[in-house]
Write a protein that holds these residues in place. Structure first.
Motif, mmCIF file in Angstrom:
data_model
loop_
_atom_site.group_PDB
_atom_site.id
_atom_site.type_symbol
_atom_site.label_atom_id
_atom_site.label_comp_id
_atom_site.label_asym_id
_atom_site.label_seq_id
_atom_site.Cartn_x
_atom_site.Cartn_y
_atom_site.Cartn_z
ATOM 1 N N LEU A 171 0.851 -1.182 0.000
ATOM 2 C CA LEU A 171 0.000 0.000 0.000
ATOM 3 C C LEU A 171 0.888 1.232 0.000
ATOM 4 O O LEU A 171 1.718 1.409 0.903
ATOM 5 C CB LEU A 171 -0.918 -0.004 1.228
ATOM 6 N N LYS A 172 0.719 2.083 -1.007
ATOM 7 C CA LYS A 172 1.500 3.317 -1.116
ATOM 8 C C LYS A 172 0.738 4.454 -0.456
ATOM 9 O O LYS A 172 -0.387 4.763 -0.841
ATOM 10 C CB LYS A 172 1.770 3.643 -2.582
ATOM 11 N N LEU A 173 1.360 5.060 0.539
ATOM 12 C CA LEU A 173 0.744 6.152 1.288
ATOM 13 C C LEU A 173 1.369 7.473 0.879
ATOM 14 O O LEU A 173 2.599 7.598 0.815
ATOM 15 C CB LEU A 173 0.936 5.936 2.794
ATOM 16 N N PHE A 202 6.097 8.369 -2.123
ATOM 17 C CA PHE A 202 5.181 7.623 -1.280
ATOM 18 C C PHE A 202 5.963 6.859 -0.219
ATOM 19 O O PHE A 202 7.115 6.478 -0.424
ATOM 20 C CB PHE A 202 4.353 6.628 -2.099
ATOM 21 N N SER A 203 5.309 6.645 0.915
ATOM 22 C CA SER A 203 5.804 5.667 1.880
ATOM 23 C C SER A 203 5.045 4.372 1.637
ATOM 24 O O SER A 203 3.863 4.401 1.281
ATOM 25 C CB SER A 203 5.591 6.161 3.314
ATOM 26 N N GLU A 204 5.700 3.252 1.810
ATOM 27 C CA GLU A 204 5.107 1.969 1.450
ATOM 28 C C GLU A 204 4.868 1.124 2.694
ATOM 29 O O GLU A 204 5.698 1.074 3.613
ATOM 30 C CB GLU A 204 6.021 1.218 0.474
ATOM 31 N N LEU A 205 3.726 0.444 2.711
ATOM 32 C CA LEU A 205 3.336 -0.401 3.830
ATOM 33 C C LEU A 205 2.887 -1.759 3.300
ATOM 34 O O LEU A 205 1.853 -1.854 2.626
ATOM 35 C CB LEU A 205 2.184 0.245 4.616
ATOM 36 N N PRO A 206 3.647 -2.835 3.560
ATOM 37 C CA PRO A 206 3.178 -4.177 3.177
ATOM 38 C C PRO A 206 1.968 -4.571 4.018
ATOM 39 O O PRO A 206 1.984 -4.432 5.246
ATOM 40 C CB PRO A 206 4.385 -5.070 3.477
#
Length: 393
Positions: free
Chosen positions: A75-77, A101-105
């Motif tokens: 998920l790109k935040l 973006f910050s990324e969240l698996p």
């Protein structure tokens, strides 16, 4: 009785026979193919890498030390205050581009009205994180461009959710190993090129001066070669790093190059000692040709074959030296990826499942590239040998 016409002999330059011998040498051609592939990968750089951030340094803690083929939903935040400057295609290929973006698996995503319920991916040996509730407008980079919640949810699905496959796994920092191997190809080839260039310039100059002039000049050059030859390359790299007060990539390039010129100088000196007694050199001296022209226009062109062979051998040696120095922490410094440094990182994880892959993959890359240069060097050595017959030409 009819006279049988003989096949006319064709006069061809020596370069034709050298080329034919090389083309018929299958191992040398295989080595050349590997080298050309590595050059294409190095030139492509960030355009070929799954992780195109500078130095492929985008680490995700939740996916650290994963095996090859691992898949995850990312998920790109949006970063509200992030300012990412646009780069042209050339700058992107050379240096990459920082992500905005910050990324969240994540393990699962559920849309609920104007919010998004996210279950983060559980990292190794860790408990599952709590479900996070995010507003859709906080996920999107430009939420004002959408008029309703349905459009915002569709934009999140298409633009901010990505199914990512880590084809060669991840390292201890959660970075993509394939991307770092690709960028490591550029560093290995670059350090080999710079090292060979430095070794050729210094070796040809010092060896030519000593071999041609002889006397005290030759003794001085031999003393210099003996001193440098006796100093271990690691100690020389440390000395150069201390002198320049740096341990960056270019310091490693220069340091490796300065450790490899002695062999070139010895070959050049020996060849010139035998060639300077030839009749055409004596004739040039009698005619008053300057010593500079005799060396660079009459002597050096006649030893181009041995120089090409030794250059390919030094290319392979430079790659090995750089890998060894980086393994010891004296070469390329983090976060720039180096195959030797990657082997060191995997060695520190020996015993863990990911440690085997992190050691094996860069080691295979080093071995293949060094083998390719050695095969090409052997082929060039045979191609420049006039004693090897060439039939059906």
């Amino acid at each position: 009785m009819a006279r049988i016409a003989s096949k006319p002999s064709v006069s061809r330059p020596p370069s034709y026979y050298i080329r034919q011998r090389l083309l018929r040498n299958k191992p040398a051609m295989a080595g050349l193919a590997i080298i050309l592939l590595a050059v294409l990968v190095a030139l492509g750089g960030y355009a070929l890498m799954p992780d195109s951030t500078p130095n492929a340094n985008n680490g995700l803690v939740q996916v650290q030390k994963k095996s090859p083929g691992f898949k995850a939903t990312i998920l790109k935040l949006a970063r509200p205050n992030a300012v990412v400057q646009d780069v042209n295609p050339l700058e992107f290929v050379l240096s990459g581009k920082p992500t905005s973006f910050s990324e969240l698996p994540v393990e699962s995503v559920h849309f609920s009205g104007d919010s998004l319920q996210v279950q983060p991916l559980r990292s190794n040996n860790a408990l599952a994180d709590q479900v996070q509730v995010l507003a859709l407008k906080d996920v999107l980079a430009n939420s004002k461009a959408y008029t309703n919640q349905q459009q915002m949810a569709e934009a999140v699905r298409q633009q901010h959710l990505e199914e990512r496959t880590f084809w060669l796994g991840t390292d201890k920092a959660g970075r993509d190993v394939l991307s770092r191997l690709i960028l490591g190809t550029r560093i290995s080839l670059g350090i080999g090129f710079v090292a060979v260039l430095i070794s050729l310039v210094l070796g040809i100059t010092i060896g030519a001066l000593g071999g041609y002039f002889g006397g005290w000049v030759d003794k001085l050059m031999l003393f210099l070669m003996t001193v440098v030859w006796s100093v271990p390359s690691i100690m020389l790299v440390i000395a150069i790093s201390l002198a320049l007060d740096s341990k960056g990539v270019w310091v490693a390039f220069v340091a490796v190059g300065l450790t490899m010129w002695v062999e070139v100088a010895r070959v050049v000196r020996g060849q010139i000692l035998s060639l300077k007694e030839k009749t055409y050199i004596e004739a040039a001296q009698v005619l008053g040709v300057s010593q500079f022209k005799i060396i660079y226009h009459h002597l050096l062109p006649n030893i181009i074959g041995p120089l090409i062979v030794i250059a390919t051998a030094n290319f392979a040696s430079a790659i090995l030296v750089e890998a060894g120095l980086s393994f010891l922490g004296l070469g390329v410094q983090p976060p720039a990826p180096s195959w030797g440094m990657m082997v060191n990182e995997g060695f520190q994880l020996i015993g863990a499942r990911a440690g085997l892959y992190l050691v094996l993959l860069p080691s295979v890359c080093i071995s293949l590239l060094v083998l390719a240069f050695n095969l090409l060097g052997n082929g060039l050595r045979d191609a420049y040998d006039p004693k090897i017959p060439l039939t059906n030409v």
